[in-house]
Design a protein around this motif. Structure first.
Motif, PDB file in Angstrom:
ATOM      1  N   PRO A 175      37.015  48.933  49.506  1.00  0.00           N
ATOM      2  CA  PRO A 175      36.783  48.341  50.826  1.00  0.00           C
ATOM      3  C   PRO A 175      37.974  48.484  51.766  1.00  0.00           C
ATOM      4  CG  PRO A 175      37.208  46.624  49.214  1.00  0.00           C
ATOM      5  CD  PRO A 175      37.139  47.910  48.448  1.00  0.00           C
ATOM      6  N   SER A 176      39.155  48.793  51.243  1.00  0.00           N
ATOM      7  CA  SER A 176      40.355  48.860  52.074  1.00  0.00           C
ATOM      8  C   SER A 176      40.705  50.266  52.506  1.00  0.00           C
ATOM      9  CB  SER A 176      41.550  48.254  51.305  1.00  0.00           C
ATOM     10  OG  SER A 176      41.781  48.959  50.094  1.00  0.00           O
ATOM     11  N   GLY A 177      40.040  51.251  52.031  1.00  0.00           N
ATOM     12  CA  GLY A 177      40.374  52.631  52.363  1.00  0.00           C
ATOM     13  C   GLY A 177      39.658  53.112  53.608  1.00  0.00           C
ATOM     14  N   ALA A 178      40.094  54.281  54.085  1.00  0.00           N
ATOM     15  CA  ALA A 178      39.479  54.885  55.267  1.00  0.00           C
ATOM     16  C   ALA A 178      38.081  55.419  54.977  1.00  0.00           C
ATOM     17  CB  ALA A 178      40.375  56.005  55.776  1.00  0.00           C
ATOM     18  N   VAL A 179      37.792  55.650  53.698  1.00  0.00           N
ATOM     19  CA  VAL A 179      36.479  56.193  53.333  1.00  0.00           C
ATOM     20  C   VAL A 179      35.365  55.250  53.751  1.00  0.00           C
ATOM     21  CG1 VAL A 179      35.004  56.823  51.384  1.00  0.00           C
ATOM     22  CG2 VAL A 179      37.368  57.616  51.462  1.00  0.00           C
ATOM     23  N   TRP A 180      35.506  53.970  53.507  1.00  0.00           N
ATOM     24  CA  TRP A 180      34.477  52.985  53.865  1.00  0.00           C
ATOM     25  C   TRP A 180      34.241  52.977  55.375  1.00  0.00           C
ATOM     26  CZ3 TRP A 180      30.306  50.635  53.284  1.00  0.00           C
ATOM     27  CH2 TRP A 180      30.009  49.394  53.849  1.00  0.00           C
ATOM     28  N   GLN A 181      35.303  53.065  56.160  1.00  0.00           N
ATOM     29  CA  GLN A 181      35.168  53.084  57.615  1.00  0.00           C
ATOM     30  C   GLN A 181      34.489  54.372  58.081  1.00  0.00           C
ATOM     31  OE1 GLN A 181      35.998  50.387  59.490  1.00  0.00           O
ATOM     32  NE2 GLN A 181      34.949  51.469  61.156  1.00  0.00           N
ATOM     33  N   ASP A 182      34.871  55.482  57.459  1.00  0.00           N
ATOM     34  CA  ASP A 182      34.240  56.753  57.843  1.00  0.00           C
ATOM     35  C   ASP A 182      32.740  56.738  57.563  1.00  0.00           C
ATOM     36  OD1 ASP A 182      36.707  57.689  58.620  1.00  0.00           O
ATOM     37  OD2 ASP A 182      37.082  58.801  56.750  1.00  0.00           O
ATOM     38  N   ILE A 183      32.360  56.198  56.422  1.00  0.00           N
ATOM     39  CA  ILE A 183      30.937  56.136  56.082  1.00  0.00           C
ATOM     40  C   ILE A 183      30.173  55.256  57.075  1.00  0.00           C
ATOM     41  CG2 ILE A 183      29.291  55.310  54.345  1.00  0.00           C
ATOM     42  CD1 ILE A 183      31.252  56.234  52.204  1.00  0.00           C
ATOM     43  N   GLN A 184      30.762  54.124  57.443  1.00  0.00           N
ATOM     44  CA  GLN A 184      30.107  53.251  58.420  1.00  0.00           C
ATOM     45  C   GLN A 184      29.929  53.966  59.763  1.00  0.00           C
ATOM     46  OE1 GLN A 184      31.221  48.857  58.283  1.00  0.00           O
ATOM     47  NE2 GLN A 184      33.013  49.779  57.272  1.00  0.00           N
ATOM     48  N   VAL A 212      24.525  60.105  45.604  1.00  0.00           N
ATOM     49  CA  VAL A 212      25.216  61.185  46.302  1.00  0.00           C
ATOM     50  C   VAL A 212      26.707  60.996  46.049  1.00  0.00           C
ATOM     51  CG1 VAL A 212      25.707  62.258  48.518  1.00  0.00           C
ATOM     52  CG2 VAL A 212      23.424  61.322  48.054  1.00  0.00           C
ATOM     53  N   SER A 213      27.344  62.043  45.529  1.00  0.00           N
ATOM     54  CA  SER A 213      28.772  61.973  45.216  1.00  0.00           C
ATOM     55  C   SER A 213      29.575  62.664  46.304  1.00  0.00           C
ATOM     56  CB  SER A 213      29.052  62.629  43.856  1.00  0.00           C
ATOM     57  OG  SER A 213      30.436  62.669  43.609  1.00  0.00           O
ATOM     58  N   GLY A 214      30.591  61.963  46.817  1.00  0.00           N
ATOM     59  CA  GLY A 214      31.492  62.540  47.804  1.00  0.00           C
ATOM     60  C   GLY A 214      32.920  62.188  47.423  1.00  0.00           C
ATOM     61  N   VAL A 215      33.463  62.857  46.437  1.00  0.00           N
ATOM     62  CA  VAL A 215      34.781  62.541  45.887  1.00  0.00           C
ATOM     63  C   VAL A 215      35.745  63.670  46.243  1.00  0.00           C
ATOM     64  CG1 VAL A 215      36.116  62.067  43.800  1.00  0.00           C
ATOM     65  CG2 VAL A 215      33.767  61.216  44.017  1.00  0.00           C
ATOM     66  N   GLY A 216      36.877  63.303  46.856  1.00  0.00           N
ATOM     67  CA  GLY A 216      37.921  64.269  47.154  1.00  0.00           C
ATOM     68  C   GLY A 216      37.556  65.171  48.302  1.00  0.00           C
ATOM     69  N   PRO A 268      30.925  67.647  49.848  1.00  0.00           N
ATOM     70  CA  PRO A 268      32.341  68.032  49.753  1.00  0.00           C
ATOM     71  C   PRO A 268      33.298  66.921  50.162  1.00  0.00           C
ATOM     72  CG  PRO A 268      31.312  69.067  51.656  1.00  0.00           C
ATOM     73  CD  PRO A 268      30.214  68.434  50.875  1.00  0.00           C
ATOM     74  N   THR A 269      32.851  65.979  51.029  1.00  0.00           N
ATOM     75  CA  THR A 269      33.706  64.881  51.496  1.00  0.00           C
ATOM     76  C   THR A 269      32.877  63.608  51.571  1.00  0.00           C
ATOM     77  OG1 THR A 269      33.197  65.292  53.832  1.00  0.00           O
ATOM     78  CG2 THR A 269      35.088  66.487  52.890  1.00  0.00           C
ATOM     79  N   PRO A 270      33.519  62.438  51.670  1.00  0.00           N
ATOM     80  CA  PRO A 270      32.768  61.189  51.842  1.00  0.00           C
ATOM     81  C   PRO A 270      31.921  61.187  53.109  1.00  0.00           C
ATOM     82  CG  PRO A 270      35.005  60.724  51.120  1.00  0.00           C
ATOM     83  CD  PRO A 270      34.959  62.178  51.420  1.00  0.00           C
ATOM     84  N   SER A 271      32.439  61.714  54.210  1.00  0.00           N
ATOM     85  CA  SER A 271      31.643  61.750  55.443  1.00  0.00           C
ATOM     86  C   SER A 271      30.413  62.637  55.270  1.00  0.00           C
ATOM     87  CB  SER A 271      32.502  62.263  56.605  1.00  0.00           C
ATOM     88  OG  SER A 271      33.571  61.384  56.863  1.00  0.00           O
ATOM     89  N   ALA A 272      30.595  63.762  54.569  1.00  0.00           N
ATOM     90  CA  ALA A 272      29.451  64.634  54.306  1.00  0.00           C
ATOM     91  C   ALA A 272      28.433  63.948  53.402  1.00  0.00           C
ATOM     92  CB  ALA A 272      29.924  65.941  53.678  1.00  0.00           C
ATOM     93  N   ALA A 273      28.906  63.087  52.490  1.00  0.00           N
ATOM     94  CA  ALA A 273      27.978  62.331  51.644  1.00  0.00           C
ATOM     95  C   ALA A 273      27.140  61.384  52.483  1.00  0.00           C
ATOM     96  CB  ALA A 273      28.760  61.567  50.581  1.00  0.00           C
ATOM     97  N   ALA A 274      27.759  60.739  53.481  1.00  0.00           N
ATOM     98  CA  ALA A 274      27.010  59.851  54.372  1.00  0.00           C
ATOM     99  C   ALA A 274      25.979  60.642  55.178  1.00  0.00           C
ATOM    100  CB  ALA A 274      27.962  59.110  55.301  1.00  0.00           C
ATOM    101  N   GLU A 275      26.335  61.862  55.548  1.00  0.00           N
ATOM    102  CA  GLU A 275      25.376  62.696  56.282  1.00  0.00           C
ATOM    103  C   GLU A 275      24.218  63.123  55.392  1.00  0.00           C
ATOM    104  OE1 GLU A 275      27.533  65.911  57.924  1.00  0.00           O
ATOM    105  OE2 GLU A 275      28.551  64.697  59.459  1.00  0.00           O
TER     106      GLU A 275
END
Length: 443
Positions: A145-154, A230-234, A251-258
């Motif tokens: 919850p503290s990383g940039a990944v959660w914000q990017d997905i939102q 959906v896996s978006g690791v690294g 390939p990325t967390p943002s791509a996983a959200a897409e």
């Protein structure tokens, strides 16, 4: 000294096999050594010996295992696998699951070994991968919850598909306890049963940083998930075991959200296109129906009878019928007049008016047509045109010269009311001749 308990060779072989394969150290072992006596058979399996300073271990590596291309006599390698006992030859040997050249590192060797093991169990099988729902209502997210990944997905979900609800299952994504927490987060979202799809995500890092996503525990938790993952690791160049087990890999967390959400802009384009297509189809359908209706209308108009012509034909038929009736009436009138004339000619009254009379016997009213029908003294009734007479029949003596002398009667005049007239008959007058014998009694 012999033991009182005697065991068979098979029992001892099975015991050794169980001991070797149940030993924690020997069931997951990495050994460094030099390859000797390498032999690859037709089936593709390789048999060789790992040796070092006078010690050796017999090894077998089955076809298709990771790193088999590094096998070469004299090559120093890192071999990962487990020990087993082969009863037919009575030998203990190492079943090698993965091979790496010396210098690649123990983590890389372990990763290759685990990937080979899980692949053999079918965790990477493409046939078991499920499609991601097109319109998810709830998206579960397994990340920190503290990383940039959660914000990017939102941000991505809000931009692409704001109708979806995000449900975070927080976890550590690095460190010794991360594997356990990631597996627990995946199981927690499955237990809730609310999410339609789950995103397992983390930013980029080294092999050591991403190692928790290469753990067997995380791989089995993803494999056991009843919800598509959906896996978006690294980054794009990073490939973890979690990526291989997941239903879709980004390939990325943002791509996983897409991958997990539809694009609302594209949806608007699709809806507009569908509306245009539907409008075109409906317009074409309406045009075809209109043409069909016009065609049917023309056919009906061609089949509508000509009322004016039918009216004229009715008038003609009426005139013909009237003329025919009139002609038939005239013919009937003439026929009636002719019949009336014929009846008038045959009317007995007219015959009487011409001087004829009808003689009847008073007793029974029968008409006399011959003198022989009456005897002397018989009363007779004589009908004339303007009255009647009563008479008594009498036959005069027959003369020798004539056989047909007339009957002599004494006539008493009778008025029209039936009373005898007192007028006497003149002496010496001749009696008028009677009606001809052929006259029939018509009155």
């Amino acid at each position: 000294m012999l033991s009182p308990i005697v065991h068979s060779v098979s029992q001892v072989a099975v015991y050794l096999k169980d001991k070797l394969e149940s030993d924690g150290l020997l069931s997951r072992l990495t050994v460094q050594g030099e390859i000797a006596n390498l032999r690859t058979v037709a089936s593709g399996h390789s048999y060789f010996t790992l040796r070092e300073d006078g010690s050796s271990i017999r090894c077998v590596m089955f076809r298709g295992r990771a790193g088999q291309e590094y096998l070469e006599d004299g090559q120093e390698i890192l071999a990962g696998g487990n020990f087993t006992f082969y009863p037919p030859s009575g030998e203990a040997n190492m079943q090698v699951a993965a091979v790496l050249p010396v210098g690649a590192g123990a983590l890389a060797l372990e990763l290759a070994r685990l990937r080979q093991q899980l692949a053999a169990e079918g965790l990477f099988d493409p046939s078991r991968k499920r499609p991601v729902p097109v319109f998810p209502r709830v998206i579960g997210v397994v990340t920190s919850p503290s990383g940039a990944v959660w914000q990017d997905i939102q941000n991505v979900v809000l931009r692409r598909y704001p109708l979806a609800e995000l449900r975070l299952s927080p976890t550590a994504v690095q460190g010794d306890i991360a594997s356990e927490q990631i597996a627990a987060a995946v199981r927690s979202l499955n237990d809730e049963g609310v999410a339609d799809v789950i995103i397992v995500a983390r930013g980029g890092g080294s092999l050591e940083d991403l190692w928790c996503f290469n753990s067997e525990e995380v791989a089995r938790a993803i494999f056991a998930s009843g919800i598509p993952i959906v896996s978006g690791v690294g980054h794009e160049t990073d490939t973890t075991i979690a990526d291989d087990v997941a239903d879709r890999r980004a390939p990325t967390p943002s791509a996983a959200a897409e991958l997990a959400t539809p694009d609302r802009n594209q949806l608007m384009v699709d809806i507009y296109g569908a509306r245009q297509q539907m409008t075109s189809l409906m317009a074409g359908h309406v045009d075809r129906l209109r043409s069909s209706v016009l065609s049917q209308q023309q056919r009906l108009q061609r089949r509508v009878p000509d009322v004016a012509s039918l009216r004229r034909r009715v008038d003609e038929y009426a005139e013909r019928a009237t003329s025919s009736i009139r002609h038939r009436h005239a013919l009937t009138g003439r026929d009636v007049a002719s019949l009336a004339s014929k009846l008038g000619a045959l009317n007995p009254a007219d015959t009487l008016r011409r001087g004829y009379a009808v003689v009847r016997l008073s007793e029974d009213g029968s008409v006399l047509t011959s003198p022989d029908q009456a005897t002397d003294g018989v009363r007779l009734d004589i009908s004339l045109a303007n009255g009647a007479l009563s008479a008594t029949a009498g036959h005069p003596p027959r003369s020798p010269s004539s056989d047909d002398a007339p009957i002599h009667t004494q006539v008493s005049p009778v008025a029209s009311d039936g009373v005898a007239s007192p007028t006497p008959r003149k002496r010496g007058s001749r009696r008028s001749p009677g009606p001809p014998p052929a006259m029939k009694p018509l009155l």
